[in-house]
Design a protein around this motif. Structure first.
Motif, PDB file in Angstrom:
ATOM      1  N   ASP A 235      -3.273   1.536 -23.217  1.00  0.00           N
ATOM      2  CA  ASP A 235      -2.948   0.196 -22.703  1.00  0.00           C
ATOM      3  C   ASP A 235      -4.050  -0.328 -21.784  1.00  0.00           C
ATOM      4  N   CYS A 236      -5.268   0.228 -21.921  1.00  0.00           N
ATOM      5  CA  CYS A 236      -6.396  -0.222 -21.093  1.00  0.00           C
ATOM      6  C   CYS A 236      -7.572  -0.593 -21.983  1.00  0.00           C
ATOM      7  N   ARG A 237      -8.378  -1.445 -21.471  1.00  0.00           N
ATOM      8  CA  ARG A 237      -9.685  -1.682 -22.089  1.00  0.00           C
ATOM      9  C   ARG A 237     -10.642  -0.710 -21.425  1.00  0.00           C
ATOM     10  N   VAL A 238     -11.325   0.127 -22.222  1.00  0.00           N
ATOM     11  CA  VAL A 238     -12.220   1.126 -21.635  1.00  0.00           C
ATOM     12  C   VAL A 238     -13.648   0.857 -22.080  1.00  0.00           C
ATOM     13  N   LEU A 239     -14.573   0.730 -21.108  1.00  0.00           N
ATOM     14  CA  LEU A 239     -15.988   0.560 -21.429  1.00  0.00           C
ATOM     15  C   LEU A 239     -16.734   1.755 -20.846  1.00  0.00           C
ATOM     16  N   ILE A 240     -17.716   2.246 -21.594  1.00  0.00           N
ATOM     17  CA  ILE A 240     -18.562   3.301 -21.039  1.00  0.00           C
ATOM     18  C   ILE A 240     -20.009   2.801 -21.101  1.00  0.00           C
ATOM     19  N   THR A 241     -20.703   2.881 -19.979  1.00  0.00           N
ATOM     20  CA  THR A 241     -22.059   2.338 -19.925  1.00  0.00           C
ATOM     21  C   THR A 241     -23.054   3.455 -19.603  1.00  0.00           C
ATOM     22  N   ASP A 242     -24.314   3.135 -19.840  1.00  0.00           N
ATOM     23  CA  ASP A 242     -25.350   4.075 -19.413  1.00  0.00           C
ATOM     24  C   ASP A 242     -25.827   3.702 -18.016  1.00  0.00           C
ATOM     25  N   THR A 243     -26.908   4.292 -17.552  1.00  0.00           N
ATOM     26  CA  THR A 243     -27.348   4.052 -16.163  1.00  0.00           C
ATOM     27  C   THR A 243     -27.786   2.625 -15.907  1.00  0.00           C
ATOM     28  N   SER A 244     -28.107   1.877 -16.956  1.00  0.00           N
ATOM     29  CA  SER A 244     -28.550   0.494 -16.720  1.00  0.00           C
ATOM     30  C   SER A 244     -27.397  -0.476 -16.850  1.00  0.00           C
ATOM     31  N   GLY A 245     -26.231   0.033 -17.137  1.00  0.00           N
ATOM     32  CA  GLY A 245     -25.060  -0.847 -17.271  1.00  0.00           C
ATOM     33  C   GLY A 245     -24.891  -1.331 -18.696  1.00  0.00           C
ATOM     34  N   LYS A 246     -25.629  -0.813 -19.605  1.00  0.00           N
ATOM     35  CA  LYS A 246     -25.525  -1.232 -21.015  1.00  0.00           C
ATOM     36  C   LYS A 246     -24.317  -0.536 -21.622  1.00  0.00           C
ATOM     37  N   VAL A 247     -23.500  -1.303 -22.353  1.00  0.00           N
ATOM     38  CA  VAL A 247     -22.250  -0.769 -22.892  1.00  0.00           C
ATOM     39  C   VAL A 247     -22.554   0.152 -24.074  1.00  0.00           C
ATOM     40  N   LEU A 248     -22.093   1.428 -23.960  1.00  0.00           N
ATOM     41  CA  LEU A 248     -22.276   2.394 -25.044  1.00  0.00           C
ATOM     42  C   LEU A 248     -21.009   2.455 -25.911  1.00  0.00           C
ATOM     43  N   TYR A 249     -19.897   2.224 -25.240  1.00  0.00           N
ATOM     44  CA  TYR A 249     -18.615   2.369 -25.964  1.00  0.00           C
ATOM     45  C   TYR A 249     -17.636   1.314 -25.448  1.00  0.00           C
ATOM     46  N   ASP A 250     -16.833   0.754 -26.351  1.00  0.00           N
ATOM     47  CA  ASP A 250     -15.751  -0.180 -25.994  1.00  0.00           C
ATOM     48  C   ASP A 250     -14.589   0.175 -26.884  1.00  0.00           C
ATOM     49  N   ASN A 251     -13.404   0.375 -26.322  1.00  0.00           N
ATOM     50  CA  ASN A 251     -12.280   0.799 -27.181  1.00  0.00           C
ATOM     51  C   ASN A 251     -11.631  -0.370 -27.917  1.00  0.00           C
ATOM     52  N   LEU A 252     -12.092  -1.594 -27.653  1.00  0.00           N
ATOM     53  CA  LEU A 252     -11.553  -2.750 -28.391  1.00  0.00           C
ATOM     54  C   LEU A 252     -12.258  -2.793 -29.751  1.00  0.00           C
ATOM     55  N   LYS A 253     -11.419  -2.773 -30.787  1.00  0.00           N
ATOM     56  CA  LYS A 253     -12.009  -2.633 -32.137  1.00  0.00           C
ATOM     57  C   LYS A 253     -12.971  -3.792 -32.432  1.00  0.00           C
ATOM     58  N   SER A 254     -12.482  -5.052 -32.137  1.00  0.00           N
ATOM     59  CA  SER A 254     -13.296  -6.222 -32.502  1.00  0.00           C
ATOM     60  C   SER A 254     -14.328  -6.561 -31.419  1.00  0.00           C
ATOM     61  N   SER A 255     -14.778  -5.546 -30.699  1.00  0.00           N
ATOM     62  CA  SER A 255     -15.651  -5.819 -29.552  1.00  0.00           C
ATOM     63  C   SER A 255     -17.061  -6.249 -29.966  1.00  0.00           C
ATOM     64  N   ASP A 256     -17.593  -7.201 -29.173  1.00  0.00           N
ATOM     65  CA  ASP A 256     -19.012  -7.541 -29.379  1.00  0.00           C
ATOM     66  C   ASP A 256     -19.800  -7.169 -28.122  1.00  0.00           C
ATOM     67  N   MET A 257     -19.160  -6.289 -27.318  1.00  0.00           N
ATOM     68  CA  MET A 257     -19.783  -5.938 -26.041  1.00  0.00           C
ATOM     69  C   MET A 257     -20.832  -4.840 -26.181  1.00  0.00           C
ATOM     70  N   ILE A 258     -20.715  -4.028 -27.227  1.00  0.00           N
ATOM     71  CA  ILE A 258     -21.604  -2.863 -27.339  1.00  0.00           C
ATOM     72  C   ILE A 258     -23.061  -3.328 -27.373  1.00  0.00           C
ATOM     73  N   GLY A 259     -23.853  -2.691 -26.529  1.00  0.00           N
ATOM     74  CA  GLY A 259     -25.272  -3.044 -26.448  1.00  0.00           C
ATOM     75  C   GLY A 259     -25.564  -4.068 -25.375  1.00  0.00           C
ATOM     76  N   LYS A 260     -24.488  -4.701 -24.866  1.00  0.00           N
ATOM     77  CA  LYS A 260     -24.716  -5.709 -23.813  1.00  0.00           C
ATOM     78  C   LYS A 260     -24.637  -5.045 -22.445  1.00  0.00           C
ATOM     79  N   THR A 261     -25.247  -5.663 -21.495  1.00  0.00           N
ATOM     80  CA  THR A 261     -25.221  -5.092 -20.145  1.00  0.00           C
ATOM     81  C   THR A 261     -24.099  -5.759 -19.354  1.00  0.00           C
ATOM     82  N   VAL A 262     -23.262  -4.937 -18.751  1.00  0.00           N
ATOM     83  CA  VAL A 262     -22.197  -5.505 -17.907  1.00  0.00           C
ATOM     84  C   VAL A 262     -22.520  -5.172 -16.444  1.00  0.00           C
ATOM     85  N   LEU A 263     -22.507  -6.224 -15.631  1.00  0.00           N
ATOM     86  CA  LEU A 263     -22.809  -5.954 -14.224  1.00  0.00           C
ATOM     87  C   LEU A 263     -21.619  -6.362 -13.341  1.00  0.00           C
ATOM     88  N   PHE A 264     -20.446  -5.814 -13.721  1.00  0.00           N
ATOM     89  CA  PHE A 264     -19.271  -6.030 -12.866  1.00  0.00           C
ATOM     90  C   PHE A 264     -19.526  -5.310 -11.540  1.00  0.00           C
TER      91      PHE A 264
END
Ligand SMILES: Nc1ncnc2c1ncn2[C@@H]1O[C@H](COP(=O)(O)OP(=O)(O)O)[C@@H](O)[C@H]1O
Ligand SMILES: [Mg+2]
Length: 485
Positions: free
Chosen positions: A90-119
């Motif tokens: 029941d969560c959205r899970v993102l896993i990033t590398d040291t630069s904040g780039k998204v390596l994994y997103d558990n949302l199937k239709s995600s377009d986040m992978i490869g993008k940098t998130v700076l929350f």
């Protein structure tokens, strides 16, 4: 309404009491409602957040630990860890590398992978801190958690999870609504209750106030007649007792004024008659005039005695001259000397059986009035050749007793309790002949009241009477002092 107009003071007082109760209640209700509608809700909210924080911290802490132990950090290892630990349901899970780039997103239709998130949470996790945040508006709880993934003391990535919880938010809002509804209902019922209570209280107050205003207008016969075991009921009962006493006093006062006027009128009428007789007689001799004038003088003397008696009684009412010490023997001897003339006239003998001195507490003037009046009566209401015996004694309770006994006409049982009333005389003719006014014994009674003693009488009709007077003994130091001097 009309009544309220007539007595604005009364209406205002009753209203203001009611207003005070209402204002107090409203203040209390506002405070209670404010507490009831905020404290439990905020407690529940922080409880929910705390539970979720613990859960998310443990779940995603475990995920970051799992990732720390794998050799590489990429989509596959992340997906495997998420699915093994089952934390992405029941969560959205993102896993990033040291630069904040998204390596994994558990949302199937995600377009986040490869993008940098700076929350801000991700940035803090990159600095090595684990973060939990929650934002709540009435629609939903928004939880965010970020944990750093570290290997050999270095941050190699972050785990970021976000949960949007409307279910608990709804529950919280519903509880809030329920508490609000319930508290308003309770307030409404309480307000109704207070309204009924203050209405009845006001009515009761008005009755008591009506009683007070009636009495203050001189209507002593007015009674409140209100039951109840509360304070107002007690006040009303006490008030009714007070009005009953006032009625009685008023009756006594009226009776006294009427008796006094009557007593004063009789000698005045005699004087008027005697004067008219002199004025109307044509050839009146000097001797006859002298005789009439003698009678007039007697009546004036009588008027004087009555006014003196009344004045004395009124001075007593004002509570004058109370304290002191008095030698009873001396007072008895003095009275017998004063009465020697009339005793001789009635051929009455005094037999005094008193100690050398006998000290009692009380004002000497008042005690003289008591002793003199009793001894005078004993002489006047005696038979020719009779005795007056005056003696003393002590009661068990340490009081000093004085007995004044005579061998005279006596008093019937039914008259006994009336002889202390003002102007009361058993035999008006006899009293009048002996110059009586009917005030002597009431003066005696009042004097005894004033000095804190009392008097008793026993009598056998046709044989004689005995008056017993109870005095407080004087303090011992006074008696010893007097004996020495
Ligand atoms: N020793 C007594 N023996 C009989 N009657 C008495 C005696 N003392 C008082 N009385 C009765 O009590 C009445 C009231 O007494 P008192 O108040 O002294 O009035 P008075 O001026 O008539 O003496 C008297 O009129 C008399 O009838
Ligand atoms: Mg008398």
């Amino acid at each position: 309404m009309d009544e309220e107009k007539k007595r604005p003071g009364v209406a205002r007082r009753a209203l203001s009491l009611r207003f005070a109760i209402f204002a107090g209640f409203i203040l209390l209700a506002v405070v209670l409602l404010a507490i009831l509608n905020t404290y439990p809700i905020s407690l529940m909210r922080s409880q929910l957040i705390r539970a979720r924080e613990a859960e998310m911290r443990s779940n995603f802490g475990a995920l970051s630990s799992a990732l720390e132990s794998s050799s590489v950090l990429d989509y596959e290892t992340s997906a495997a860890a998420v699915s093994i630990l089952d934390v992405g349901r029941d969560c959205r899970v993102l896993i990033t590398d040291t630069s904040g780039k998204v390596l994994y997103d558990n949302l199937k239709s995600s377009d986040m992978i490869g993008k940098t998130v700076l929350f801000s949470e991700v940035i803090e996790a990159l600095y090595g801190n684990d973060v939990f945040r929650c934002v709540y508006d009435s629609e939903a709880f928004r939880y965010r958690v970020a944990c750093s993934v570290q290997r050999d003391g270095l941050t190699v990535g972050t785990v970021y999870a976000y949960q949007y919880d409307t279910e608990n938010a709804e529950l919280l809002e519903k509880t809030k609504g329920d508490i609000a509804k319930l508290s308003f209902a309770v307030t409404g019922v309480a307000a109704l209750f207070i309204f009924v209570f203050t209405t009845s209280l006001r009515r009761r107050f008005d009755r008591v106030l009506e009683g007070v205003s009636q009495i203050s207008r001189g209507n002593y016969d007015y009674r409140i007649n209100m039951n109840g075991s509360d304070e107002l009921g007690t006040i009303a009962r006490e008030f009714d007792q007070m009005s009953a006493q006032l009625t009685k006093n008023e009756e006594i006062r009226r009776q006294f004024v009427s008796d006094a006027s009557h007593e004063l009128k009789t000698p005045l009428a005699s004087i008027k008659l005697l004067c008219d007789s002199i004025l109307q007689a044509k050839d009146i001799k000097t001797e006859e005039v002298r005789e009439f004038l003698g009678d007039i003088s007697d009546e004036i003397e009588r008027l004087t005695r009555i006014t003196e008696g009344l004045l004395y009684l009124s001075r007593m009412e004002n509570g004058e001259s109370v304290g002191g010490i008095c030698d009873l023997t001396h007072t008895v001897v003095k009275s017998s000397e004063m009465l020697r003339g009339s005793a001789g006239e009635y051929e009455v003998r005094f037999m005094l059986d008193m100690p050398e001195s006998l000290y009692v507490s009380g004002n000497p003037d008042l005690i003289y009035q008591v002793v003199f009046n009793l001894m005078e009566n004993a002489v006047k209401y005696n038979r020719r050749g009779g005795d007056v015996r005056v003696s003393s004694g002590h009661s068990d309770g340490g009081k000093v007793l004085l007995y004044v006994a005579d061998t005279g006409i006596g008093i019937k049982e039914e008259e006994l309790e009336r002889i202390f009333d003002r102007f009361y005389r058993v035999d008006k003719m006899r009293s009048r002949q002996t110059g009586g006014t009917g005030l002597g014994l009431s003066i005696v009674g009042r004097c005894m009241e004033a000095i804190g003693g009392h008097i008793e009488v026993s009598s056998t009709y046709g044989e004689g009477s005995c008056f017993t007077v109870y005095f407080e003994a004087a303090p011992e130091s006074v008696q010893e002092g007097e004996e020495q001097s």
